[in-house]
Every structure is written in C-alpha cells, then in structure tokens.
Write a protein that holds these residues in place. Structure first.
Motif, PDB file in Angstrom:
ATOM      1  N   ASP A 130       0.811  -1.217   0.000  1.00  0.00           N
ATOM      2  CA  ASP A 130       0.000   0.000   0.000  1.00  0.00           C
ATOM      3  C   ASP A 130       0.842   1.264   0.000  1.00  0.00           C
ATOM      4  O   ASP A 130       0.280   2.360   0.037  1.00  0.00           O
ATOM      5  CB  ASP A 130      -0.913   0.035   1.233  1.00  0.00           C
ATOM      6  CG  ASP A 130      -1.936  -1.093   1.214  1.00  0.00           C
ATOM      7  OD1 ASP A 130      -2.300  -1.517   0.098  1.00  0.00           O
ATOM      8  OD2 ASP A 130      -2.338  -1.555   2.285  1.00  0.00           O
ATOM      9  N   ASP A 131       2.192   1.129   0.002  1.00  0.00           N
ATOM     10  CA  ASP A 131       3.107   2.274   0.082  1.00  0.00           C
ATOM     11  C   ASP A 131       2.894   3.041   1.383  1.00  0.00           C
ATOM     12  O   ASP A 131       2.034   3.911   1.498  1.00  0.00           O
ATOM     13  CB  ASP A 131       2.919   3.218  -1.114  1.00  0.00           C
ATOM     14  CG  ASP A 131       4.023   4.283  -1.129  1.00  0.00           C
ATOM     15  OD1 ASP A 131       4.983   4.160  -0.322  1.00  0.00           O
ATOM     16  OD2 ASP A 131       3.921   5.220  -1.927  1.00  0.00           O
ATOM     17  N   ALA A 132       3.694   2.691   2.412  1.00  0.00           N
ATOM     18  CA  ALA A 132       3.514   3.226   3.763  1.00  0.00           C
ATOM     19  C   ALA A 132       3.686   4.725   3.845  1.00  0.00           C
ATOM     20  O   ALA A 132       3.094   5.382   4.707  1.00  0.00           O
ATOM     21  CB  ALA A 132       4.507   2.556   4.718  1.00  0.00           C
ATOM     22  N   GLY A 133       4.497   5.297   2.955  1.00  0.00           N
ATOM     23  CA  GLY A 133       4.658   6.750   2.968  1.00  0.00           C
ATOM     24  C   GLY A 133       5.217   7.253   4.279  1.00  0.00           C
ATOM     25  O   GLY A 133       6.263   6.812   4.762  1.00  0.00           O
ATOM     26  N   GLY A 134       4.490   8.176   4.930  1.00  0.00           N
ATOM     27  CA  GLY A 134       4.962   8.800   6.163  1.00  0.00           C
ATOM     28  C   GLY A 134       4.969   7.869   7.362  1.00  0.00           C
ATOM     29  O   GLY A 134       5.537   8.202   8.406  1.00  0.00           O
ATOM     30  N   GLU A 135       4.335   6.723   7.233  1.00  0.00           N
ATOM     31  CA  GLU A 135       4.301   5.780   8.355  1.00  0.00           C
ATOM     32  C   GLU A 135       5.475   4.789   8.338  1.00  0.00           C
ATOM     33  O   GLU A 135       5.587   3.922   9.215  1.00  0.00           O
ATOM     34  CB  GLU A 135       2.991   4.975   8.328  1.00  0.00           C
ATOM     35  CG  GLU A 135       1.750   5.820   8.543  1.00  0.00           C
ATOM     36  CD  GLU A 135       0.490   4.987   8.532  1.00  0.00           C
ATOM     37  OE1 GLU A 135      -0.329   5.120   9.470  1.00  0.00           O
ATOM     38  OE2 GLU A 135       0.335   4.174   7.585  1.00  0.00           O
ATOM     39  N   THR A 136       6.356   4.906   7.327  1.00  0.00           N
ATOM     40  CA  THR A 136       7.469   3.942   7.178  1.00  0.00           C
ATOM     41  C   THR A 136       8.300   3.842   8.449  1.00  0.00           C
ATOM     42  O   THR A 136       8.584   2.747   8.950  1.00  0.00           O
ATOM     43  CB  THR A 136       8.365   4.353   5.999  1.00  0.00           C
ATOM     44  OG1 THR A 136       7.605   4.318   4.792  1.00  0.00           O
ATOM     45  CG2 THR A 136       9.557   3.422   5.874  1.00  0.00           C
ATOM     46  N   ALA A 137       8.728   4.993   8.986  1.00  0.00           N
ATOM     47  CA  ALA A 137       9.608   4.981  10.165  1.00  0.00           C
ATOM     48  C   ALA A 137       8.938   4.321  11.365  1.00  0.00           C
ATOM     49  O   ALA A 137       9.556   3.542  12.103  1.00  0.00           O
ATOM     50  CB  ALA A 137      10.028   6.404  10.514  1.00  0.00           C
ATOM     51  N   ALA A 138       7.649   4.597  11.570  1.00  0.00           N
ATOM     52  CA  ALA A 138       6.926   4.027  12.715  1.00  0.00           C
ATOM     53  C   ALA A 138       6.787   2.520  12.573  1.00  0.00           C
ATOM     54  O   ALA A 138       6.917   1.764  13.556  1.00  0.00           O
ATOM     55  CB  ALA A 138       5.562   4.678  12.840  1.00  0.00           C
ATOM     56  N   ILE A 139       6.531   2.059  11.329  1.00  0.00           N
ATOM     57  CA  ILE A 139       6.388   0.609  11.101  1.00  0.00           C
ATOM     58  C   ILE A 139       7.715  -0.105  11.355  1.00  0.00           C
ATOM     59  O   ILE A 139       7.774  -1.159  12.017  1.00  0.00           O
ATOM     60  CB  ILE A 139       5.880   0.343   9.669  1.00  0.00           C
ATOM     61  CG1 ILE A 139       4.455   0.878   9.510  1.00  0.00           C
ATOM     62  CG2 ILE A 139       5.956  -1.144   9.343  1.00  0.00           C
ATOM     63  CD1 ILE A 139       3.921   0.785   8.098  1.00  0.00           C
ATOM     64  N   ILE A 140       8.815   0.480  10.837  1.00  0.00           N
ATOM     65  CA  ILE A 140      10.139  -0.127  11.037  1.00  0.00           C
ATOM     66  C   ILE A 140      10.477  -0.190  12.522  1.00  0.00           C
ATOM     67  O   ILE A 140      10.978  -1.203  13.028  1.00  0.00           O
ATOM     68  CB  ILE A 140      11.211   0.660  10.257  1.00  0.00           C
ATOM     69  CG1 ILE A 140      11.011   0.468   8.748  1.00  0.00           C
ATOM     70  CG2 ILE A 140      12.608   0.224  10.672  1.00  0.00           C
ATOM     71  CD1 ILE A 140      11.966   1.272   7.892  1.00  0.00           C
ATOM     72  N   THR A 141      10.169   0.877  13.249  1.00  0.00           N
ATOM     73  CA  THR A 141      10.451   0.905  14.686  1.00  0.00           C
ATOM     74  C   THR A 141       9.678  -0.180  15.421  1.00  0.00           C
ATOM     75  O   THR A 141      10.204  -0.866  16.302  1.00  0.00           O
ATOM     76  CB  THR A 141      10.098   2.282  15.270  1.00  0.00           C
ATOM     77  OG1 THR A 141      10.889   3.285  14.636  1.00  0.00           O
ATOM     78  CG2 THR A 141      10.364   2.320  16.767  1.00  0.00           C
ATOM     79  N   GLU A 142       8.420  -0.371  15.047  1.00  0.00           N
ATOM     80  CA  GLU A 142       7.588  -1.385  15.713  1.00  0.00           C
ATOM     81  C   GLU A 142       8.067  -2.802  15.395  1.00  0.00           C
ATOM     82  O   GLU A 142       8.112  -3.669  16.273  1.00  0.00           O
ATOM     83  CB  GLU A 142       6.118  -1.212  15.302  1.00  0.00           C
ATOM     84  CG  GLU A 142       5.172  -2.262  15.861  1.00  0.00           C
ATOM     85  CD  GLU A 142       5.095  -2.271  17.387  1.00  0.00           C
ATOM     86  OE1 GLU A 142       4.474  -3.198  17.935  1.00  0.00           O
ATOM     87  OE2 GLU A 142       5.673  -1.359  18.032  1.00  0.00           O
ATOM     88  N   VAL A 143       8.455  -3.049  14.130  1.00  0.00           N
ATOM     89  CA  VAL A 143       8.949  -4.385  13.775  1.00  0.00           C
ATOM     90  C   VAL A 143      10.259  -4.674  14.516  1.00  0.00           C
ATOM     91  O   VAL A 143      10.488  -5.794  14.980  1.00  0.00           O
ATOM     92  CB  VAL A 143       9.136  -4.512  12.251  1.00  0.00           C
ATOM     93  CG1 VAL A 143       9.779  -5.846  11.894  1.00  0.00           C
ATOM     94  CG2 VAL A 143       7.793  -4.372  11.546  1.00  0.00           C
TER      95      VAL A 143
END
Length: 495
Positions: A2-15
């Motif tokens: 879905d192309d995370a866009g601005g949420e990329t950093a938050a998703i990487i941090t959570e993973v």
C-alpha cells in the motif's frame, strides 16, 4: 503493497521492537529480518552494512546485505574480514559451524586475525551481469512486492561462490581451534572452568577478555620469578587456577594437569609434571616453577627423556643419602643432562627443575620396585649407575653405602655383591677409582687415581659406538620407571 509513505519509520520501529522480543522464534526471526532488510535497502540512499550476526537466519542473502555487497563489488572495493563473514553466513551454499554462535566474539576475533594475515588487502570479486531485484514476500505468502532500488542498478552476487570458497579453510581452522573452548564455556561458569577455557584458547585470543584468567596468572608468576627456577606453594598455585583443595589435603590429578597447562600457556613449566607418571611423594607441598622454552609441552615425553629422568632420580637418591649432596655429585648429574644430545632445551630445563625439586624431596628406594622382575643384566645396570653417582665426589659416605645396600636388596641383588662392586670399580675404564677397605667411618676415602698410560690421540670408533648403544638401552630400561601401566608397551630396542 500500500506504500507506507509517512508511516514507514513508525512501522520499522515497531517491527524492530517485536524482533527484539521474539527473535528466538525462527519463523518470526526469518520474516522480520527479511522485511527489515528490504525496508533498509529501499529507504537508504547509500547502502549500509547491517550488523554482523553469526546466526543462520535464512538460506538466502537478506536484501540489505545483498545490496551492500553488490554495491561494493561493483565499485571494485575489497571486502574485509567481517564483510566476508557476513556474506559467508548468509549464502545458501555455506554454513558456519554451530560453535560460532556459542562463542561469537571469539570466533569473529580469531577469524579476523587469520583473514587479515592471509588477505591483508581484502578480497575483491568480479561483478556478475545479473542485477538485484527489489522484492519482499509477505509472511502470509498472500502477496509479493517488487520495488526499485535507488537510481542505479546493483549486481546480484547471490550466485557467486569463488570469493567464499577462498575462506573455507579459515572457517574450518577457526572451528577446530575453538572446539575445546566452546565446549568448556557451555559447562559452567566457575573460576576453575574459566581457567580451563582460557587455557584452550588459541594464541591469538589470549589478550582478549576470555584470556584474562591466564593473564592474571602470568602477572602473579612474573612477580615471583626473580630467578629461573623457584618454589611455589602448591595450594597457592591451585588457588590461582580456581581449584579448591579437598579437605583431606590430597590434590586431584585433573587440577594438577590444568595448573601445568596454564603455566605452559604463560611461558612457564612445573615440576613434578602431572603428565609424567612420577612415583608419588606424599611429603611434597610445593612445586618448582621455571621459565620454559616454547617446546616445553609440544609433544609427549619420549623414551630418551624418561631415561634421563630415571637416571637423575637414581643419582639424587644415592647422593642425598648422607643428607648432603656434594657439589661433585651435582656436577656429575648436571653434566649428564647438559651433554645428552637426545634432549631438547625444554627437556633439559625440565630436568634441571626436577633436580632442584629432588634436592628438597629426595626419592626413596621405592623408585626401584618396578625392577624386581627385570633381568639380572638390567638390575646390574641400575646398580652400576647408582655406584657411579655415589663415588662421583671421591668418597662414599657410610649413609650412601647403606642406601646402596637398600638398593641392592630392592633389586634382589646379594648384599655381598655390593662390596665386590665397590672394590671392583675400575679406573681404567672411565669408572670411579677403587674404594679403600677399612672400618666404617663418616666417609671412606678413595685413593688417588693412578696415572693413566699414554693413549692414542685417535678415537676408538668401535668403543664409541658401543657406548652409544649401551646408553640407548639404559635409557629404554630406565624410562619404564615413568611409564603408566595404561600406556601401550613399547617394543624392545633391537640388539
């Protein structure tokens, strides 16, 4: 997808947070690592090397590592030790030994030391024509996403094996040299076991944290080693290797062997050596420590050395019978050590240390009990050796005669034979001169040696060869004193 866009950093941090909790789960570890690698490869402007891990996460290179290696190979920049190790561990056709993950720091340090020695300029590879494709598969296997990797194409090195084959031998050698250490660190964390593990370390790792027990022992010994040979209290030595003395005061052989091995790694030797089957001395509560050459424990004791040990013990037993070891007797025993061409420098140092030990703890006639069933000629050989030492200083003290009497009795030789042998010492055959007959006193003077007849200046080669052969046979006979019954019997020397 879905192309995370601005949420990329938050998703990487959570993973990353979840990965730090559940990384021990192989399935989760595999897919989380793949996702994080793909995210790093997609978002990074310049390829970055991921942290080096020696655990096998997947059987294919993570995308971030594939991009980092391919980028460096395409620019012709050599790969260093840790970069090659990361590539090796992630390649589908390679696998690090399991001990690498049990002692990762030691494995990495040893690998780097040997890699740098063999490849001081690193390793370069030929860029393949195939290019890396940005791809990540969902853990549910319901979709796969392809994406662009930066503005330039990166060679796909996943199919290269030649650079990795060149370090196979280093990986195998590191695994072999660390096998004992890896096994020991998994047993327990006691100070004794820490010393045992340190003793098993390869030379290149002694200065690392794992080798600190040895470094402390070496520092303690260096403070005491004002001379080449010095006595050390046995209980104090065992305390420094982490062993505890039993309540009955008896030392365990395994602790003595560990002490000797630890000393050897520090450049010292120890007498008595627990790996040689010396007759036990219950009165000894200290040992002689000496600065040792590098060959001190490189190989098992050979028959020539064991013969020299027995030779020395017999001499010290007789020489100390009168409670005073004469300088002439010491000189005789020392010269036999120094002039023995069959001994290495390390063996000569060990024999000198044993002589010092025996000056404090003299051997007894129990030394000869193993010879009671030997042939008559063998027992006579030992008796002649003891006589030559007793007469070395020009006099044979009454106490020495009594010691010889016990020796003859132990060897099952007639007592009258002793006095006959004393009178039969032949000066013309390089033996001590005849002993004067008289009433027992503090010592029996030996008459002045008669002037020898003029001899030819040429060597008697047949006599020299006979002496050499006799020496070999005597060394073999005496060496059996210090051979464990568990050892395989050696073949008799050919006549």
């Amino acid at each position: 997808l879905d192309d995370a866009g601005g949420e990329t950093a938050a998703i990487i941090t959570e993973v990353k947070r979840l990965h730090s909790i559940y990384h021990d789960n192989h399935y989760f570890n595999r897919y989380a690592s793949a996702l994080l690698g793909a995210a790093a490869a997609k978002s990074s402007i310049a390829p970055a090397w991921p942290p080096l891990s020696l655990q096998k996460v997947a059987w294919q290179l993570p995308l971030d590592l594939l991009v980092a290696i391919g980028s460096q190979v395409s620019r012709g920049v050599p790969l260093d030790a840790f970069q090659m190790l990361a590539w090796y561990n992630s390649h589908s056709e390679k696998r690090l030994p399991s001990l690498a993950s049990r002692c990762p720091e030691e494995f990495k340090a040893l690998f780097k030391s040997r890699f740098d020695a063999k490849f001081p300029n690193g390793i370069t590879g030929t860029p393949p024509k195939r290019m890396v494709v940005g791809e990540v598969r969902a853990a549910s296997s319901t979709f796969t996403v392809h994406f662009r990797l930066g503005s330039s194409s990166i060679p796909d090195v996943s199919g290269l094996t030649a650079p990795l084959n060149s370090i196979d031998a280093i990986v195998e050698a590191c695994a072999a040299d660390l096998s004992t250490y890896a096994r020991l660190i998994g047993k327990d964390r006691t100070s004794r076991n820490a010393m045992a593990a340190a003793t098993a370390l390869p030379e290149a790792l002694l200065s690392a944290q794992a080798g600190s027990p040895l470094m402390r022992l070496k520092e303690w010994l260096s403070e005491r080693s004002t001379e080449e040979f010095f006595f050390v209290d046995l209980s104090e030595l065992l305390n420094h290797i982490g062993a505890e003395l039993p309540s009955d005061g008896r030392t365990v052989k395994a602790d003595l062997v560990l002490a000797a091995d630890a000393l050897a790694r520090c450049g010292f030797g120890m007498e008595p050596d627990p790996k040689i089957a010396y007759p036990s001395n219950p009165n000894a509560n200290d040992v002689v420590v000496f600065k040792a050459p590098s060959d001190i424990r490189s190989e098992p004791a050979k028959p020539e050395f064991l013969g020299a040990v027995a030779n020395l013990d017999i001499g010290m037993m007789v020489a100390s019978a009168d409670n005073v070891v004469a300088p002439a007797e010491i000189a005789l025993l020392k010269s036999k050590i120094d002039r023995n061409p069959d001994l290495s420098d390390g063996e000569k140092s060990r024999l000198s240390a044993r002589r010092i030990f025996l000056s404090k703890y003299p051997p007894t006639t129990r030394l000869f009990t193993k010879f009671k069933d030997r042939s008559l000629s063998d027992r006579e050989t030992i008796a002649r050796l003891a006589l030559s030492v007793a007469a070395a200083d020009g006099v044979i003290a009454v106490e020495e005669v009594r010691a010889l009497e016990k020796l003859y009795k132990t060897l099952d030789l007639e007592a009258a034979r002793l006095y006959s042998d004393l009178q039969g010492l032949n000066p013309s055959d390089d033996q001590p001169p005849v002993v004067a007959v008289g009433e027992p006193s503090k010592s029996v003077p030996i008459p002045t040696r008669p002037k020898a007849e003029a001899r030819s200046s040429s060597l008697d080669m047949s006599r020299l060869a006979k002496t050499r052969a006799d020496t070999a046979v005597v060394s073999y006979i005496l060496g059996e004193i210090f051979t464990d019954s568990s050892d395989s019997p050696q073949s008799s020397p050919s006549t």
